[in-house]
Design a protein around this motif. Structure first.
Motif, PDB file in Angstrom:
ATOM      1  N   ILE A  15     -15.705  -3.510  -4.215  1.00  0.00           N
ATOM      2  CA  ILE A  15     -14.780  -3.380  -2.271  1.00  0.00           C
ATOM      3  C   ILE A  15     -15.125  -3.775  -1.218  1.00  0.00           C
ATOM      4  O   ILE A  15     -16.984  -4.526  -2.026  1.00  0.00           O
ATOM      5  CB  ILE A  15     -14.756  -1.974  -2.570  1.00  0.00           C
ATOM      6  N   SER A  16     -15.558  -4.258  -0.831  1.00  0.00           N
ATOM      7  CA  SER A  16     -15.533  -5.125   0.350  1.00  0.00           C
ATOM      8  C   SER A  16     -15.523  -4.038   2.041  1.00  0.00           C
ATOM      9  O   SER A  16     -15.029  -3.074   1.769  1.00  0.00           O
ATOM     10  CB  SER A  16     -15.482  -6.189   1.014  1.00  0.00           C
ATOM     11  N   LEU A  17     -16.273  -4.544   3.050  1.00  0.00           N
ATOM     12  CA  LEU A  17     -16.197  -3.973   4.223  1.00  0.00           C
ATOM     13  C   LEU A  17     -14.561  -4.595   5.009  1.00  0.00           C
ATOM     14  O   LEU A  17     -13.741  -3.112   5.192  1.00  0.00           O
ATOM     15  CB  LEU A  17     -16.767  -4.725   5.502  1.00  0.00           C
ATOM     16  N   THR A  18     -13.842  -5.358   4.183  1.00  0.00           N
ATOM     17  CA  THR A  18     -12.325  -5.597   4.573  1.00  0.00           C
ATOM     18  C   THR A  18     -11.078  -4.908   3.923  1.00  0.00           C
ATOM     19  O   THR A  18     -10.593  -3.996   4.720  1.00  0.00           O
ATOM     20  CB  THR A  18     -12.360  -6.996   4.192  1.00  0.00           C
ATOM     21  N   TRP A  19     -11.901  -4.513   2.511  1.00  0.00           N
ATOM     22  CA  TRP A  19     -11.371  -3.603   1.963  1.00  0.00           C
ATOM     23  C   TRP A  19     -11.448  -2.272   1.869  1.00  0.00           C
ATOM     24  O   TRP A  19     -10.381  -1.658   2.678  1.00  0.00           O
ATOM     25  CB  TRP A  19     -11.361  -3.855   0.380  1.00  0.00           C
ATOM     26  N   VAL A  20     -12.133  -1.610   2.435  1.00  0.00           N
ATOM     27  CA  VAL A  20     -12.530  -0.707   3.829  1.00  0.00           C
ATOM     28  C   VAL A  20     -11.258  -0.299   4.427  1.00  0.00           C
ATOM     29  O   VAL A  20     -10.915   0.508   5.136  1.00  0.00           O
ATOM     30  CB  VAL A  20     -13.866  -0.141   3.987  1.00  0.00           C
ATOM     31  N   SER A  21     -11.542  -1.025   5.370  1.00  0.00           N
ATOM     32  CA  SER A  21     -11.073  -1.855   7.164  1.00  0.00           C
ATOM     33  C   SER A  21      -9.564  -0.599   6.566  1.00  0.00           C
ATOM     34  O   SER A  21      -8.684  -0.354   7.800  1.00  0.00           O
ATOM     35  CB  SER A  21     -11.038  -2.411   7.806  1.00  0.00           C
ATOM     36  N   GLU A  22      -8.914  -2.160   5.772  1.00  0.00           N
ATOM     37  CA  GLU A  22      -7.735  -1.637   6.000  1.00  0.00           C
ATOM     38  C   GLU A  22      -7.215  -0.813   5.536  1.00  0.00           C
ATOM     39  O   GLU A  22      -5.680  -0.093   5.631  1.00  0.00           O
ATOM     40  CB  GLU A  22      -6.947  -2.977   4.038  1.00  0.00           C
ATOM     41  N   ARG A  23      -8.422   0.114   4.658  1.00  0.00           N
ATOM     42  CA  ARG A  23      -7.365   1.008   3.878  1.00  0.00           C
ATOM     43  C   ARG A  23      -8.089   2.840   5.124  1.00  0.00           C
ATOM     44  O   ARG A  23      -6.415   3.591   5.385  1.00  0.00           O
ATOM     45  CB  ARG A  23      -8.788   2.029   3.074  1.00  0.00           C
ATOM     46  N   VAL A  24      -8.548   2.402   5.943  1.00  0.00           N
ATOM     47  CA  VAL A  24      -8.699   3.498   7.553  1.00  0.00           C
ATOM     48  C   VAL A  24      -8.157   2.710   8.719  1.00  0.00           C
ATOM     49  O   VAL A  24      -8.225   3.745   9.375  1.00  0.00           O
ATOM     50  CB  VAL A  24     -10.472   3.604   7.536  1.00  0.00           C
ATOM     51  N   HIS A  25      -7.805   1.835   7.956  1.00  0.00           N
ATOM     52  CA  HIS A  25      -6.340   1.009   9.612  1.00  0.00           C
ATOM     53  C   HIS A  25      -7.395   0.508  10.861  1.00  0.00           C
ATOM     54  O   HIS A  25      -7.008   1.223  11.738  1.00  0.00           O
ATOM     55  CB  HIS A  25      -5.429   1.785   9.841  1.00  0.00           C
ATOM     56  N   LEU A  26      -8.552   0.394  10.174  1.00  0.00           N
ATOM     57  CA  LEU A  26      -9.366   0.133  11.568  1.00  0.00           C
ATOM     58  C   LEU A  26      -9.707  -1.472  11.601  1.00  0.00           C
ATOM     59  O   LEU A  26     -10.570  -1.435  10.294  1.00  0.00           O
ATOM     60  CB  LEU A  26     -10.369   1.369  11.605  1.00  0.00           C
ATOM     61  N   ASN A  27     -10.795  -2.248  12.704  1.00  0.00           N
ATOM     62  CA  ASN A  27     -11.175  -3.544  12.315  1.00  0.00           C
ATOM     63  C   ASN A  27     -12.774  -2.842  11.929  1.00  0.00           C
ATOM     64  O   ASN A  27     -13.131  -2.459  11.843  1.00  0.00           O
ATOM     65  CB  ASN A  27     -11.034  -3.881  14.045  1.00  0.00           C
TER      66      ASN A  27
END
Length: 182
Positions: free
Chosen positions: A139-151
């Motif tokens: 996982i990456s920060l990008t992966w997480v940001s896609e899941r919580v719908h935030l930049n």
């Protein structure tokens, strides 16, 4: 030349003084908003502006502050807004206007700070849960940001502010804990 009435500072210049007050309010920064409000009233005083004109501007500022309260979804009943406008209409002096707006700045910025703080904590909680449930995956920060719908840079700042650690730190720490368990 004969004595003339003092010329009112252009309204647009005062509106420019509203912006930093409103911007500080928007993020719940009480000290900065109060300092900027104080600066605006010093200008009113120095320019010896006409009381009615000042009052009109104070009402304008008040309505812009009310818009911020609405957009921050603060639980303010219609009656409270009515009472504030009514109190502003009854202000007799510059000091009265200042006191009213200064008190409102304090109340609004604290309420906004509290409401955004709990929202921030909820987001951080979601991110920490994602790390907990998926740390064994790639996982990456990008992966997480896609899941919580935030930049991702916003999430990064939030994590740093709320936990004192970066996403990578938190992920690495969780993986290390897991390695020790094994």
């Amino acid at each position: 030349s004969e004595d003339r009435e003092p010329v009112m500072m252009p309204y647009g210049m005062y509106l420019d003084c509203f912006k930093p007050i409103l911007k500080s309010l928007h993020i719940g920064d009480k000290e900065a908003a109060r300092k900027k409000l104080h600066f605006l009233f010093r200008l009113f005083e120095e320019n010896r502006d006409n009381h009615e004109a000042v009052k009109t501007m104070c009402i304008d500022l008040l309505s812009q502050m009310m818009r911020i309260a609405l957009s921050a979804r603060l639980e303010w009943d219609h009656g409270k807004r009515e009472r504030l406008y009514s109190a502003m209409m009854q202000c007799e002096t510059l000091d009265d206007c200042f006191s009213l707006l200064n008190a409102l700045v304090g109340e609004l910025s604290e309420a906004i700070y509290k409401s955004t703080r709990s929202r921030h904590q909820k987001i951080v909680r979601q991110v920490l849960d994602l790390i907990e449930n998926h740390f064994m995956e790639d996982i990456s920060l990008t992966w997480v940001s896609e899941r919580v719908h935030l930049n991702s840079s916003y999430i990064s700042r939030l994590l740093k502010n709320e936990t004192g650690e970066t996403f990578t730190d938190l992920l690495t720490k969780r993986r290390m804990e897991r390695a020790k368990e094994l």
